[in-house]
Design an enzyme around this catalytic site. Structure first.
Site, PDB file in Angstrom:
ATOM      1  N   THR A  56      -0.180  10.810  -2.677  1.00 42.00           N
ATOM      2  CA  THR A  56      -1.341  10.055  -2.189  1.00 42.00           C
ATOM      3  C   THR A  56      -2.473  11.010  -1.786  1.00 42.00           C
ATOM      4  O   THR A  56      -2.246  12.191  -1.505  1.00 42.00           O
ATOM      5  CB  THR A  56      -0.959   9.239  -0.938  1.00 42.00           C
ATOM      6  OG1 THR A  56      -0.342  10.125   0.007  1.00 42.00           O
ATOM      7  CG2 THR A  56      -0.016   8.120  -1.278  1.00 42.00           C
ATOM      8  N   ARG A  91      -2.804  16.527   1.192  1.00 41.83           N
ATOM      9  CA  ARG A  91      -3.865  16.743   2.182  1.00 41.83           C
ATOM     10  C   ARG A  91      -4.523  18.124   2.059  1.00 41.83           C
ATOM     11  O   ARG A  91      -5.603  18.341   2.566  1.00 41.83           O
ATOM     12  CB  ARG A  91      -3.275  16.549   3.589  1.00 41.83           C
ATOM     13  CG  ARG A  91      -4.210  16.800   4.750  1.00 41.83           C
ATOM     14  CD  ARG A  91      -5.400  15.851   4.724  1.00 41.83           C
ATOM     15  NE  ARG A  91      -6.326  16.121   5.816  1.00 41.83           N
ATOM     16  CZ  ARG A  91      -7.190  17.126   5.865  1.00 41.83           C
ATOM     17  NH1 ARG A  91      -7.247  18.000   4.861  1.00 41.83           N
ATOM     18  NH2 ARG A  91      -8.000  17.273   6.893  1.00 41.83           N
ATOM     19  N   LYS A  92      -3.814  19.033   1.409  1.00 47.32           N
ATOM     20  CA  LYS A  92      -4.341  20.403   1.223  1.00 47.32           C
ATOM     21  C   LYS A  92      -4.923  20.957   2.521  1.00 47.32           C
ATOM     22  O   LYS A  92      -6.103  21.334   2.607  1.00 47.32           O
ATOM     23  CB  LYS A  92      -5.389  20.457   0.109  1.00 47.32           C
ATOM     24  CG  LYS A  92      -4.824  20.134  -1.277  1.00 47.32           C
ATOM     25  CD  LYS A  92      -5.851  20.381  -2.365  1.00 47.32           C
ATOM     26  CE  LYS A  92      -5.325  20.096  -3.760  1.00 47.32           C
ATOM     27  NZ  LYS A  92      -5.121  18.681  -4.084  1.00 47.32           N
ATOM     28  N   PHE A  93      -4.077  21.062   3.548  1.00 46.46           N
ATOM     29  CA  PHE A  93      -4.512  21.635   4.825  1.00 46.46           C
ATOM     30  C   PHE A  93      -5.047  23.055   4.593  1.00 46.46           C
ATOM     31  O   PHE A  93      -4.485  23.817   3.801  1.00 46.46           O
ATOM     32  CB  PHE A  93      -3.340  21.703   5.804  1.00 46.46           C
ATOM     33  CG  PHE A  93      -2.847  20.357   6.247  1.00 46.46           C
ATOM     34  CD1 PHE A  93      -3.582  19.593   7.147  1.00 46.46           C
ATOM     35  CD2 PHE A  93      -1.656  19.842   5.759  1.00 46.46           C
ATOM     36  CE1 PHE A  93      -3.128  18.347   7.570  1.00 46.46           C
ATOM     37  CE2 PHE A  93      -1.191  18.598   6.178  1.00 46.46           C
ATOM     38  CZ  PHE A  93      -1.931  17.852   7.079  1.00 46.46           C
ATOM     39  N   ASP A  95      -7.087  24.739   7.518  1.00 48.69           N
ATOM     40  CA  ASP A  95      -7.853  25.088   8.719  1.00 48.69           C
ATOM     41  C   ASP A  95      -6.995  25.958   9.642  1.00 48.69           C
ATOM     42  O   ASP A  95      -5.868  26.312   9.309  1.00 48.69           O
ATOM     43  CB  ASP A  95      -8.314  23.799   9.416  1.00 48.69           C
ATOM     44  CG  ASP A  95      -9.682  23.957  10.067  1.00 48.69           C
ATOM     45  OD1 ASP A  95      -9.903  25.005  10.713  1.00 48.69           O
ATOM     46  OD2 ASP A  95     -10.513  23.046   9.932  1.00 48.69           O
ATOM     47  N   GLY A  97      -4.475  26.800  12.722  1.00 52.66           N
ATOM     48  CA  GLY A  97      -3.250  26.092  13.068  1.00 52.66           C
ATOM     49  C   GLY A  97      -3.465  24.883  13.947  1.00 52.66           C
ATOM     50  O   GLY A  97      -2.974  23.785  13.664  1.00 52.66           O
ATOM     51  N   THR A  99      -6.114  22.986  14.522  1.00 53.30           N
ATOM     52  CA  THR A  99      -6.807  21.871  13.866  1.00 53.30           C
ATOM     53  C   THR A  99      -5.886  21.187  12.851  1.00 53.30           C
ATOM     54  O   THR A  99      -5.853  19.950  12.756  1.00 53.30           O
ATOM     55  CB  THR A  99      -8.094  22.377  13.176  1.00 53.30           C
ATOM     56  OG1 THR A  99      -8.896  23.023  14.166  1.00 53.30           O
ATOM     57  CG2 THR A  99      -8.879  21.249  12.548  1.00 53.30           C
TER      58      THR A  99
END
Ligand code: S5P
Length: 287
Positions: A56, A91-93, A95, A97, A99
């Site tokens: 998703t 989500r491809k974080f 940022d 840690g 955040t």
């Protein structure tokens, strides 16, 4: 989180995924690249029997209902239990840690509550991977103490590192990829594998799963004209390979978005991708 697994142990979600692959004869992840929450759920219901992972992009969906037990995430989780697939929020974080922790557990989507798998870029450094792992562990503890929901899938969370990308001109060079591999090995209690174009396991203890996007069926095999052409790019630099090519490289899962979402009959199209990938997977194993 519990003590780290032995050096050669696969992440529990990787082990479960391999079981689903074997039992459902499927290496297919459908990527719901559509913008309406209700249509996303209908797609999951339609392709559920053919897939092992449903990916998703919660942030592109209009109409997301964040109710913890009856909302969109809860409904998708129910479909995952019904059809036996894992949910992967792409989500491809990327940022710091702190955040990333807020993005993982908070906001409208509260991703950790419904997605078995998320992914991250390693640009901010390895502490961000640890941060996400801590949030996952906190959720796991909460879920266990709340009694959890009866589920065949392990009640833990896993992370895929974006080690290679499919888009033309991306900056994920070999050095970057090798940093991903090092971080994965260091944090294997949370990192279950990679988004990559080829498998990256090279040491005896490596048991990371490889999921590969940029996948399309050649036009001569296509049942409709919704696909992009393998070997060519879409107008925005996405590059494609066939399910067979990807499987013969030794990848575990193909990720297919528009090739299935935009098809006249997504259910039938998913079956076509499933079969092409599975046949090549069997061929590779028998070599
Ligand atoms: O390198 C990547 C990584 C990802 S997660 N390339 C990708 O295309 N993806 C995702 O896979 C992308 O965000 C999209 O959701 C899907 C591919 O979509 P398609 O329509 O090109 O099959």
């Amino acid at each position: 989180m519990a003590s780290p697994p032995p050096e050669d142990a696969a992440h529990p979600l990787t082990t479960y995924l391999q079981r689903l692959i074997a039992e459902k004869h499927s290496n297919l992840c459908v990527s719901a690249d559509i913008t309406c929450a209700t249509s996303m759920l209908s797609l999951a219901e339609a392709v559920g029997p053919s897939i092992v992972v449903f990916k998703t992009h919660a942030d592109i969906l209009a109409g997301w209902d964040s109710h913890p037990t009856t909302g969109t995430g809860a409904q998708l989780a129910a479909l995952a239990r019904k059809h036996r697939f894992l949910i992967f929020e792409d989500r491809k974080f990327a940022d710091i840690g702190s955040t990333c922790q807020l993005q993982y557990v908070g906001g409208l989507h509260q991703i950790v509550t419904w997605a078995h798998i998320v992914n991250a870029h390693i640009l901010p450094g390895k502490d961000m991977v640890r941060a996400l792992g801590e949030s996952a562990a906190a959720w796991e503890a909460l879920n266990v103490s709340a009694g959890g929901i009866e589920d065949e899938a392990p009640s833990c969370r896993g992370l895929l590192l974006l080690a290679q990308m499919s888009s033309a001109g991306n900056f994920l060079d070999e050095t970057y990829t090798s940093h991903c591999v090092a971080i994965a090995r260091e944090q294997r209690d949370f990192v279950m594998g990679y988004i990559a174009q080829r498998p990256l396991n090279s040491l005896p203890g490596d048991a990371f799963v490889t999921m590969t996007p940029g996948c399309s069926i050649p036009p001569q095999e296509s049942l409709d004209d919704s696909e992009f052409v393998p070997g060519e790019e879409d107008p925005l630099g996405q590059q494609y390979n066939t399910p067979r090519d990807i499987m013969l490289r030794g990848c575990d899962v193909i990720i297919v978005g528009r090739g299935i979402c935009n098809a006249k009959d997504p259910k039938m199209k998913a079956e076509q991708y499933r079969k092409l990938a599975w046949d090549a997977y069997v061929e590779k194993r028998e070599k």
